[in-house]
Design a protein around this motif. Structure first.
Motif, PDB file in Angstrom:
ATOM      1  N   GLN A 167       0.834  -1.220   0.083  1.00 49.11           N
ATOM      2  CA  GLN A 167      -0.004   0.003  -0.129  1.00 49.11           C
ATOM      3  C   GLN A 167       0.831   1.186  -0.057  1.00 49.11           C
ATOM      4  O   GLN A 167       0.512   2.150  -0.675  1.00 49.11           O
ATOM      5  CB  GLN A 167      -0.805   0.060   1.177  1.00 49.11           C
ATOM      6  CG  GLN A 167      -2.002  -0.913   1.229  1.00 49.11           C
ATOM      7  CD  GLN A 167      -2.969  -0.918   2.358  1.00 49.11           C
ATOM      8  OE1 GLN A 167      -2.349  -0.583   3.406  1.00 49.11           O
ATOM      9  NE2 GLN A 167      -4.274  -1.490   2.138  1.00 49.11           N
ATOM     10  N   THR A 168       1.988   1.396   0.796  1.00 47.11           N
ATOM     11  CA  THR A 168       2.716   2.220   0.891  1.00 47.11           C
ATOM     12  C   THR A 168       3.554   2.557  -0.427  1.00 47.11           C
ATOM     13  O   THR A 168       3.576   3.662  -0.957  1.00 47.11           O
ATOM     14  CB  THR A 168       3.932   2.356   2.059  1.00 47.11           C
ATOM     15  OG1 THR A 168       3.032   2.098   3.338  1.00 47.11           O
ATOM     16  CG2 THR A 168       4.690   3.515   2.151  1.00 47.11           C
ATOM     17  N   GLU A 169       4.194   1.407  -0.833  1.00 46.68           N
ATOM     18  CA  GLU A 169       4.911   1.490  -2.469  1.00 46.68           C
ATOM     19  C   GLU A 169       3.747   1.835  -3.434  1.00 46.68           C
ATOM     20  O   GLU A 169       4.158   2.850  -4.168  1.00 46.68           O
ATOM     21  CB  GLU A 169       5.334   0.461  -2.660  1.00 46.68           C
ATOM     22  CG  GLU A 169       6.348   0.280  -3.650  1.00 46.68           C
ATOM     23  CD  GLU A 169       6.998  -0.961  -3.822  1.00 46.68           C
ATOM     24  OE1 GLU A 169       7.577  -1.552  -4.972  1.00 46.68           O
ATOM     25  OE2 GLU A 169       7.275  -1.959  -2.875  1.00 46.68           O
ATOM     26  N   THR A 170       2.517   1.714  -3.456  1.00 43.72           N
ATOM     27  CA  THR A 170       1.685   2.089  -4.310  1.00 43.72           C
ATOM     28  C   THR A 170       1.583   3.501  -4.452  1.00 43.72           C
ATOM     29  O   THR A 170       1.480   4.399  -5.177  1.00 43.72           O
ATOM     30  CB  THR A 170       0.221   1.216  -4.399  1.00 43.72           C
ATOM     31  OG1 THR A 170       0.641  -0.084  -4.222  1.00 43.72           O
ATOM     32  CG2 THR A 170      -0.688   1.604  -5.185  1.00 43.72           C
ATOM     33  N   GLN A 171       1.426   4.040  -3.090  1.00 38.81           N
ATOM     34  CA  GLN A 171       1.184   5.536  -2.829  1.00 38.81           C
ATOM     35  C   GLN A 171       2.339   6.139  -3.237  1.00 38.81           C
ATOM     36  O   GLN A 171       2.201   7.213  -3.938  1.00 38.81           O
ATOM     37  CB  GLN A 171       0.747   5.980  -1.540  1.00 38.81           C
ATOM     38  CG  GLN A 171       0.341   7.385  -1.191  1.00 38.81           C
ATOM     39  CD  GLN A 171      -0.908   7.535  -1.983  1.00 38.81           C
ATOM     40  OE1 GLN A 171      -1.778   6.905  -2.124  1.00 38.81           O
ATOM     41  NE2 GLN A 171      -0.645   8.720  -2.653  1.00 38.81           N
TER      42      GLN A 171
END
Length: 263
Positions: A167-171
């Protein structure tokens, strides 16, 4: 909506339950919900899950965030089942007058759609209730104590741990695309967003593959899986409250299934 594996510390009864009890409770309860054919009993099951949620003192905003996602799905299922369920008590004449009619709304279809929505909401709310009150390492230890092989339990919990990282990497990727004047994910239409997804998925997949390789090297360097018997820094034990809750779960499950069959 918050990550499904976020842990919210607390000292409530549900927080203190043994992970094995929570896992058994989740499996038994969800199986019973699938067997229920009565709306009133399904509503009771949903009410029990909601009561446990608030007794665990989990944030109310989280509950409503899940409900905001579930309500449109439940509404879609309601419309589909109300129109296409093969009932015998018509309420609205066929929407498409072809042959005997297509899309007739029946009373049985509406009742079944309500039952299906209650089942869905009860089971979906159950999952974050367990994960939000149980640390991932305790969850893995509980699965091992039940009898699941450690390698499989580790694989499952590692996959859960990667969810917030992804999720963090996607953001981060989305923010990087914004810096390059790409506003498709914010203001683009559905077709434009679908065409832009390769720019998001490709670096995400490559980063995940690199992380998996590094994790494999780290596991090999620590001789992961060399011995079948493992030791643990912390252990879990079941006390009287755990046994009482487990017995109550079994009695409640047998009761609702019995009533559902009789009604």
């Amino acid at each position: 909506m918050s990550s499904l594996i976020s842990y919210y510390p607390g000292n409530t009864m549900f927080h203190r339950l043994d992970p094995r009890v929570k896992i058994i409770f989740m499996l038994v309860f969800c199986t019973a919900v699938l067997l229920i054919n009565d709306i009133a009993i399904a509503a009771v099951c949903f009410g029990v899950v909601v009561a446990l949620w608030f007794s665990a003192r989990l944030p109310v905003k989280l509950f409503w965030s899940f409900m905001k996602v579930l309500l449109p799905i439940a509404a879609f299922l309601f419309v589909i089942q109300a129109i296409f369920y093969p009932g015998v008590t018509p309420l609205i004449k066929p929407l498409i007058p072809i042959g005997k009619g297509i899309g007739q709304v029946t009373l049985e279809g509406i009742l079944f759609s309500v039952l299906l929505a209650l089942r869905l909401m009860a089971m979906i709310i159950m999952l974050p209730l367990i994960s939000f009150t149980t640390p991932v390492q305790n969850f893995a230890l509980g699965m091992v104590k039940i009898g699941l092989p450690y390698t499989l339990a580790y694989t499952m919990t590692t996959a859960l741990n990667l969810v917030p990282l992804l999720q963090t990497e996607t953001q981060v990727i989305v923010d990087a695309q914004k810096l390059r004047a790409m506003q498709t994910f914010e203001k683009g239409k559905l077709g434009e967003k679908l065409r832009a997804y390769p720019a998001l998925v490709t670096p995400l997949v490559i980063g995940s593959m690199r992380r998996a390789q590094l994790m494999a090297v780290a596991m090999d360097s620590r001789a992961f899986g060399a011995t079948k018997k493992r030791t643990y820094k912390e252990d879990i034990t079941m006390d009287a409250v755990d046994w009482i809750f487990l017995a109550a779960t079994i009695i409640f499950t047998i009761g609702i299934v019995y009533l559902s069959v009789k009604l």
